[in-house]
Motif scaffolding. Structure first.
Motif, mmCIF file in Angstrom:
data_model
loop_
_atom_site.group_PDB
_atom_site.id
_atom_site.type_symbol
_atom_site.label_atom_id
_atom_site.label_comp_id
_atom_site.label_asym_id
_atom_site.label_seq_id
_atom_site.Cartn_x
_atom_site.Cartn_y
_atom_site.Cartn_z
ATOM 1 N N VAL B 443 -38.969 -22.887 33.366
ATOM 2 C CA VAL B 443 -39.395 -21.929 34.391
ATOM 3 C C VAL B 443 -39.771 -20.578 33.820
ATOM 4 N N SER B 444 -38.937 -20.026 32.934
ATOM 5 C CA SER B 444 -39.134 -18.628 32.607
ATOM 6 C C SER B 444 -39.448 -18.337 31.144
ATOM 7 N N SER B 445 -39.471 -19.370 30.304
ATOM 8 C CA SER B 445 -39.735 -19.120 28.887
ATOM 9 C C SER B 445 -41.061 -18.408 28.660
ATOM 10 N N ALA B 446 -42.105 -18.901 29.350
ATOM 11 C CA ALA B 446 -43.454 -18.396 29.068
ATOM 12 C C ALA B 446 -43.550 -16.887 29.250
ATOM 13 N N VAL B 447 -42.925 -16.356 30.315
ATOM 14 C CA VAL B 447 -43.007 -14.910 30.566
ATOM 15 C C VAL B 447 -42.409 -14.132 29.405
ATOM 16 N N PHE B 448 -41.224 -14.553 28.986
ATOM 17 C CA PHE B 448 -40.556 -13.822 27.908
ATOM 18 C C PHE B 448 -41.322 -13.935 26.592
ATOM 19 N N VAL B 449 -41.803 -15.138 26.305
ATOM 20 C CA VAL B 449 -42.534 -15.329 25.052
ATOM 21 C C VAL B 449 -43.798 -14.458 25.049
ATOM 22 N N THR B 450 -44.551 -14.466 26.153
ATOM 23 C CA THR B 450 -45.754 -13.633 26.221
ATOM 24 C C THR B 450 -45.402 -12.158 26.093
ATOM 25 N N ALA B 451 -44.329 -11.757 26.766
ATOM 26 C CA ALA B 451 -43.923 -10.351 26.676
ATOM 27 C C ALA B 451 -43.694 -9.967 25.216
ATOM 28 N N ILE B 452 -43.017 -10.856 24.487
ATOM 29 C CA ILE B 452 -42.713 -10.539 23.091
ATOM 30 C C ILE B 452 -43.962 -10.562 22.210
ATOM 31 N N THR B 453 -44.807 -11.581 22.371
ATOM 32 C CA THR B 453 -45.992 -11.636 21.506
ATOM 33 C C THR B 453 -46.970 -10.512 21.829
ATOM 34 N N ASP B 454 -47.084 -10.138 23.105
ATOM 35 C CA ASP B 454 -47.985 -9.032 23.458
ATOM 36 C C ASP B 454 -47.479 -7.713 22.888
#
Lengths: 472, 472
Positions: B443-454
């Motif tokens: 559910v929520s991995s993608a948001v956190f991963v994008t936040a970190i890579t951005d």
């Protein structure tokens, strides 16, 4: 990849150990792993035979995946002929090859004779030509012919996944004769749920489910209770297509026939469950640009399999960068644009990937076709507009307040609406077009959708701003 | 959601029509749709009875999904009691509710009596309390009690999915008695693959597969051939957990028991295949921020289900924008940075989502656990470094040539390496941490991963540049 319902070993093991080898979270219990590790180090063959060799094949598979490569090799060596080769159908390909490579071909040949043909094929198909031939040469004639025939069918075909052991009777037998035959015959498959009716040339005439036989009086003839099957599966049919038949018609097993309609094997639901799982898995992986890698792959293999997708994305990244470079002068004047532009592109990407995922999955499960494509496209357009308005207004408001500039707010709101709509359209049209063109939409949709949402995002925002600041 | 292997209707239909209703691409043939449409318009009940009512439930389901809402309503009305309610288990929830809503409760009650209990529950559970009670009240007593009991179990539990029809015999019966019972008894389930052995209080003692019965002499007692089952499934077990048992042990069906170990129903592989499919589907959808929407949902419903994910992403988008704003002065001096920065962030996002997808799926399929997490994390770190070097060098070269500036090339290459490594670490650690914290990583991995890579992408590139231009 095993006999249906077979679980003698589990029972024995559980009765003795009085427990489950799995911890709450589904991983293997640490104390069990420690015990196994110690027994391997101590060469305690007795413990290993009693507590490891008797595990269910899938449990043994999980165990093999949870211990170190050295321990794996030692365990297989220590168990010798007590090592159940079926467990190899439950582990990653890399681990399977590692274990098979260390086993002498003679030992593999001896063990493979005991396997169901589908499991044997599963293991043999990954070996190199030379080893395979050497192992086959050591098998009894009929076994060898059966396995060769299965191996001759194309990879991922029903013929590769089928089991060549089945029960077949002539149509003129009575139910009583059939039951007596099954009582006396020693060489039956380990488990089965239906029997096939064939003529002397092995041509498939029909199928009888076991419950039908049990409900019928002994004197009735098989031909009066058999039903014709609509889904004799051609041996060269792709396994994915076969799986769809199983799913659609809730089959438990289905006859596999050769080009002449002759029965050559049976495909069972347990193999099909694996195929269904693999196919769904494949789509998830492909959507994010991961090939069919496995957790046990090496760093170099993994890196190599992921680089192509990164390179493709790199090309589109440079294309969108070149769009930005068109507006260098505007950015120099208003740096706020550079700060905000990733928001427009990124949010479009998110919205596009939502639509794209729904479309790709609907295509894969055949829920989306020409009859409803137009309706779904209209719905996506509507969703794109509504969400575009919502998110656009919100972003406009925040950006306007942040930079104390109502113009910036209005510009980003408009650009966002445009990009969200473009994202919705790209998300539905690109997979549809790729599918129509015969390409797998899961593989390449994401690149195209991102390319469109990035370029549209940058172009609409920076373009609008350039125009607005020019006319002001 | 149907009887295993049941296909009488298909055969009849195919024999008569002599053809398949599906076109090459898996959608329903256009001419068949046209014929059905015309028959509905002409109220040609005879044609509909012969060619539509006799379709397999899954084919009828596909047909219902391919025609217009008006046609659907008319078709169900015209078919009347010939309409096979089982088809409703094969369509989207929105369509199911639409059809059920238009049917009089008395008609539903009459039709539901003929269904298997699992199909009946599947349809009843979506209805509102009032309609459900009215329908239940019109059913015969035993039927009503059975369905109520199944409906009392929590949603998505084994108790909801089970079939309450099964064959159970006492342990002291002989094989012959059992076969005779099945020959004489009228009220057997439509199809079954095993029979259960129970004591007088319905406590489950064991299981016998049908092939075992057929292989055994008549005079042997059932208790001598029954096996104990390791997997009597508690009725309140989550269906996903039950599906994992089926998958792991290749079960075809399993007994469902209540708190006291009493047999209450049987769960069959066909229902489990649906669950497996749904679970994989859910992960794909959640990874790209789509809820459990269906193709037939309305624009507003769809929009509403997708907005939350977009809002969450919006927050992270603003956070990364604020990182950029830290370096406003540098961007003003060197606009090339603004042009190139989305490449660094975007490529990090791609690499992060590769790692994240692998991790999320490995967690879902229980291939990743504490025993190999450390090994997999090390592998991902290695892949991140290798791919970071490769992509970094390439980007550096192209960017250097593009802007005729070796410094820019060096800066972006370094930032890219940093971000790809951060992406790999985020891709593996975030799903692992979410899983450990008891949250669904899909559910929520993608948001956190994008936040970190951005943020890492922007910060490393712009930060390095600021530092470099300052010391030069």
């Amino acid at each position: 990849m095993s006999d249906i319902g077979e679980d003698k070993r589990v029972r024995t093991r559980r009765e003795e150990a009085g427990d489950d080898i799995y911890a709450e979270d589904g991983s293997i219990r640490a104390d069990f792993l420690a015990m196994v590790g110690a027994s391997i180090a101590d060469r305690d063959v007795l413990f290993l035979r009693n507590h490891v060799a008797r595990l269910h094949e899938s449990e043994l598979g999980d165990l093999l995946e949870s211990i170190l490569p050295d321990q794996r090799r030692a365990l297989v060596r220590l168990l010798g002929k007590d090592f159940d080769l079926t467990a190899l159908t439950e582990v990653d390909e890399a681990i399977r090859l590692e274990i098979v490579d260390q086993m002498p071909n003679a030992q593999i040949a001896a063990a493979i004779g005991d396997l169901d043909s589908d499991d044997a094929v599963y293991i043999l198909e990954d070996l190199d030509q030379e080893d395979r031939e050497e192992i086959l040469a050591q098998l009894p004639f009929t076994e060898r012919v059966r396995l060769r025939r299965a191996l001759d069918y194309p990879e991922s075909s029903a013929g590769r996944r089928m089991q060549t052991e089945f029960v077949a009777v002539p149509p003129f037998w009575t139910v009583g004769q059939t039951i007596d035959y099954m009582r006396d015959e020693e060489d039956l498959p380990d488990s089965f749920t239906q029997i096939f009716v064939i003529d002397p040339t092995f041509k498939l005439l029909g199928v009888v489910d076991l419950d039908r036989i049990l409900r019928t009086k002994r004197q009735l003839k098989i031909e009066t209770i058999m039903r014709q099957t609509n889904y004799p599966i051609p041996a060269d049919m792709d396994q994915e297509e076969a799986a769809q038949l199983f799913e659609q018609y809730d089959l438990l097993s289905a006859a596999v026939v050769d080009d002449n309609g002759r029965l050559v094997g049976v495909l069972t639901i347990d193999d099909v469950v694996d195929v269904i799982q693999e196919e769904a898995e494949e789509d998830i992986m492909r959507l994010s640009g991961v090939g069919d890698e496995e957790l046990s792959d090496t760093v170099v293999d993994t890196s190599r399999s992921r680089v192509p997708w990164l390179l493709v994305n790199l090309v589109t990244a440079f294309i969108s960068a070149s769009v930005i470079s068109l507006f260098e002068a505007t950015i120099e004047q208003v740096v706020a644009l550079a700060i905000l532009m990733p928001i427009v592109a990124g949010m479009g990407g998110n919205a596009g990937s939502q639509t794209m995922t729904v479309t790709v999955r609907a295509l894969a499960t055949r829920n989306l076709d020409i009859h409803n494509a137009w309706r779904v496209a209209r719905r996506e357009a509507g969703v794109g507009l509504i969400n575009g308005c919502l998110i656009g207004c919100l972003v406009g408001l925040v950006a306007g307040l942040w930079f104390h500039d109502i113009h910036i707010g209005g510009l980003i709101a408009t650009a966002m609406l445009i990009n969200m709509f473009a994202a919705a359209m790209a998300g539905i049209m690109i997979p549809l077009l790729l599918d129509r063109a015969g390409a797998d939409p899961a593989v390449s949709s994401a690149v195209f959708v991102t390319a469109i949402t990035d370029t549209t995002g940058f172009f609409s925002f920076l373009g609008l701003a350039t125009w607005w600041f020019a006319i002001r």
